[in-house]
Scaffold this motif. Structure first.
Motif, PDB file in Angstrom:
ATOM      1  N   ASP A  27      90.695  28.396 -69.591  1.00 36.97           N
ATOM      2  CA  ASP A  27      90.196  27.717 -70.779  1.00 36.97           C
ATOM      3  C   ASP A  27      91.030  28.203 -71.958  1.00 36.97           C
ATOM      4  O   ASP A  27      91.009  29.389 -72.296  1.00 36.97           O
ATOM      5  CB  ASP A  27      88.722  28.082 -70.988  1.00 36.97           C
ATOM      6  N   ASP A 408      83.039  23.462 -66.557  1.00 38.19           N
ATOM      7  CA  ASP A 408      82.375  22.736 -67.657  1.00 38.19           C
ATOM      8  C   ASP A 408      81.132  23.460 -68.155  1.00 38.19           C
ATOM      9  O   ASP A 408      80.133  22.826 -68.530  1.00 38.19           O
ATOM     10  CB  ASP A 408      81.989  21.305 -67.224  1.00 38.19           C
ATOM     11  N   ASP A 409      81.159  24.772 -68.135  1.00 35.45           N
ATOM     12  CA  ASP A 409      80.002  25.558 -68.565  1.00 35.45           C
ATOM     13  C   ASP A 409      80.035  25.723 -70.084  1.00 35.45           C
ATOM     14  O   ASP A 409      80.909  26.427 -70.608  1.00 35.45           O
ATOM     15  CB  ASP A 409      80.047  26.928 -67.880  1.00 35.45           C
ATOM     16  N   GLY A 417      76.787  24.395 -65.495  1.00 36.35           N
ATOM     17  CA  GLY A 417      77.983  23.647 -65.172  1.00 36.35           C
ATOM     18  C   GLY A 417      78.126  23.314 -63.696  1.00 36.35           C
ATOM     19  O   GLY A 417      77.254  23.605 -62.879  1.00 36.35           O
TER      20      GLY A 417
END
Length: 621
Positions: A27, A408-409, A417
């Motif tokens: 990320d 996608d947390d 997520g």
């Protein structure tokens, strides 16, 4: 557990221009970008050409691993494998031509033996011009790890079908201790004195031998071999091995693993924290004792100044994965060298069984990179090596180096997520090992007539975190042919439950684990103290030991090693103990994948029964 990576950039191919994206950051928000890299900073750049005939390699492996095939066990030589995947010279010409147009002389380029990888040293300004990008210094906010990296960059559209990925790495990495929270075992080890003796509460050699009917009298065959991968800084301690052997396997006191040092691999003795010794001590205490007197090799990868990884190990096993001086096929003059990590090239022989108790978050890499490296495990399988990999202890989450990680947390805490698969467990050409634990007497009353007194591994850590057997479905690899029917049956049985979490996993992906072994409360010695250690990193060397013993028995009968075992096991699941209770958890789901009849995505096909497995494999050619 997850060592730090050297990969800075890798390719993702799209239509039109081929867009390349940053590889090492899960990320971008986790990294603080600072100033541009010095234009004269040296980078080692490796260009991986798209492998030819991958479909033929898969078909060949499935055929020689099929117990009903007349070609079962007909493993290939390294030369046979390289011929199978050899590139046409024109592919190399086109890439070298592109480099030449950017002002990079062909004399600076090195080519692998197999013709599928080009490597060269470039200054930052040259690499930035070639790839149409900018390189920056950046620092990870949690770990403090520093690296040079880039954002998006490009290659010509005409080469998009010829290049799988490009890696750029600084040739020198400053050693930095990994923070304690990065090591999974840190939360799964508790001290105990005196050591518990009951097999319901702790795991010892005697418990494993009784539970899985593992014999003590299998003589090793001189052509058999068993290796265990360990990365930089993680080392076993002689005194710890002797204290363990003195208690459980006295004939091994004074015996040591054979050390295969790769890329400066060495036995580290300077760290004071126990985390650096627990995993290797666990691996070798149990692997050496279970297979005694079989020699066990410590494949120790990486130096004090650079982290060892799977890429380096594979290059050491296979000279065709490395660089070589010139070849008459290609009109290029190459200096001697290796790949982008300045590795040992073809310096080691791959063992007949390779145990890897380490894992990486699948999402940390581009799909092209994972597919390409997974094919290297396929090549090992073609040559008769059984690769055994632990499935992790975060259930449907993974450990990204800073704790639980889910896709996608929004919280960044690994509690929400989509499920995050683990690599290399997700590679279809390895055997993934999940975890079990013993059913307690009160639990057995509700168990639906289990074939063994085991349930899926699930344990509270000392920090309050819950650890459970890794398992799920890959987001990169499709379900391989050998497991399609088994996975379909599981989805049919669990249809109603899986419908509740269907948006969290890839229903067409390769399912893992393949098998499971007890994972709770292993009695080990580390830094002179008796401890209990839990996790699938304990399960893994046990299953690898069982395959090693079976290999010796086959070799004494004039047969070859078992090689890639998944097709045999999936077509003969009755040689394993079906696990029917328990579930893993993760990403905010308490009951994620549940154990059930047949294969499931938490305990696989079940736990081993040595006698039944032995009879099956001894009956094969």
């Amino acid at each position: 557990m997850r060592p730090s990576l050297l990969l800075l950039c890798a390719i993702s191919r799209y239509s039109g221009a081929a867009l390349l994206r940053q590889e090492s950051s899960l990320d971008p928000s986790q990294w603080d970008r600072s100033h541009e890299a010095d234009a004269n900073q040296l980078l080692q750049v490796s260009i991986a050409l798209t492998i030819q005939n991958a479909d033929i390699g898969v078909e060949t492996l499935l055929r020689i691993s099929d117990p009903t095939s007349p070609d079962y066990g007909q493993h290939l030589s390294a030369e046979d494998v390289v011929r199978m995947f050899e590139h046409e010279p024109k592919t190399v010409f086109h890439v070298v031509e592109w480099l030449g147009k950017s002002g990079i002389d062909q004399s600076r380029v090195q080519l692998s033996y197999g013709g599928d990888r080009l490597t060269l040293n470039l200054r930052v300004q040259e690499a930035a011009r070639l790839l149409e990008t900018t390189f920056y210094h950046q620092t990870h906010r949690e770990t403090g790890r520093k690296q040079i990296a880039c954002q998006d960059y490009h290659i010509p559209e005409s080469l998009a079908g010829s290049i799988d990925y490009i890696l750029a790495a600084s040739p020198v990495q400053t050693h930095k201790r990994i923070p304690r929270q990065q090591v999974v075992l840190n939360d799964r080890v508790t001290a105990t004195a005196p050591l518990p003796l009951g097999c319901l509460k702790s795991t010892t050699l005697a418990c494993l031998r009784a539970l899985y009917r593992i014999p003590e009298d299998v003589p090793p065959h001189p052509n058999n071999s068993f290796g265990i991968f360990e990365p930089s800084w993680f080392s076993w301690v002689p005194e710890d091995l002797d204290k363990f052997f003195g208690q459980f396997q006295r004939d091994l006191v004074g015996h040591r693993p054979r050390v295969d040092a790769v890329n400066g691999g060495y036995l580290q003795r300077n760290m004071t924290e126990s985390i650096w010794y627990q995993e290797p001590n666990l691996d070798f205490e149990y692997a050496m004792a279970l297979t005694s007197p079989q020699e066990v090799t410590n494949v120790q990868v990486g130096s004090y100044g650079r982290t060892g990884n799977l890429h380096d190990m594979l290059a050491a096993f296979d000279k065709y994965y490395c660089m070589t001086p010139g070849d008459k096929k290609y009109p290029i003059t190459y200096p001697p060298g290796c790949n982008a990590t300045a590795c040992d090239c073809g310096s080691s022989s791959p063992p007949k069984v390779l145990s890897i108790s380490w894992g990486w978050t699948e999402a940390a890499f581009t799909p092209n990179y994972l597919q390409r490296q997974c094919l290297e495990f396929l090549k090992l399988a073609l040559m008769g090596t059984t690769v055994i990999v632990s499935a992790s202890d975060y259930g449907t989450a993974t450990n990204n180096g800073c704790g639980p990680f889910c896709l996608d947390d929004p919280t960044g805490s690994g509690t929400e997520g989509r499920f995050s698969p683990m690599y290399p467990s997700s590679c279809p050409w390895v055997t993934s090992v999940g975890g079990t634990q013993m059913l307690q007497p009160t639990d057995r009353r509700i168990a639906p007539a289990p074939t063994t007194n085991e349930t899926a591994f699930r344990q509270k850590g000392t920090s309050g975190n819950t650890f459970s057997s890794g398992g799920g479905f890959s987001n990169v690899f499709l379900a391989p042919p050998y497991q399609i029917s088994n996975v379909a049956t599981y989805k049919d049985i669990e249809q109603e439950h899986l419908a509740e979490i269907q948006d969290r996993f890839n229903s067409t992906g390769r399912g893992y684990p393949d098998v499971a072994v007890r994972a709770d409360n292993y009695a080990i010695v580390s830094q002179g103290n008796w401890k209990l250690a839990s996790g699938t990193s304990a399960s893994n060397p046990v299953f690898a030991s069982i395959i090693t013993l079976i290999n010796s028995e086959r070799m004494h009968m004039g047969k070859g090693p078992v090689g890639f075992i998944n097709p045999v096991l999936y077509s003969n699941p009755d040689v394993l103990n079906d696990i029917l209770t328990g579930a893993n958890q993760g990403c905010g789901v308490d009951q994620a994948f549940r154990a059930t009849r047949g294969w499931d995505a938490v305990t696989g096909l079940g736990s081993p029964d040595y006698e039944r497995m032995r009879q099956l494999f001894m009956s094969l050619p």
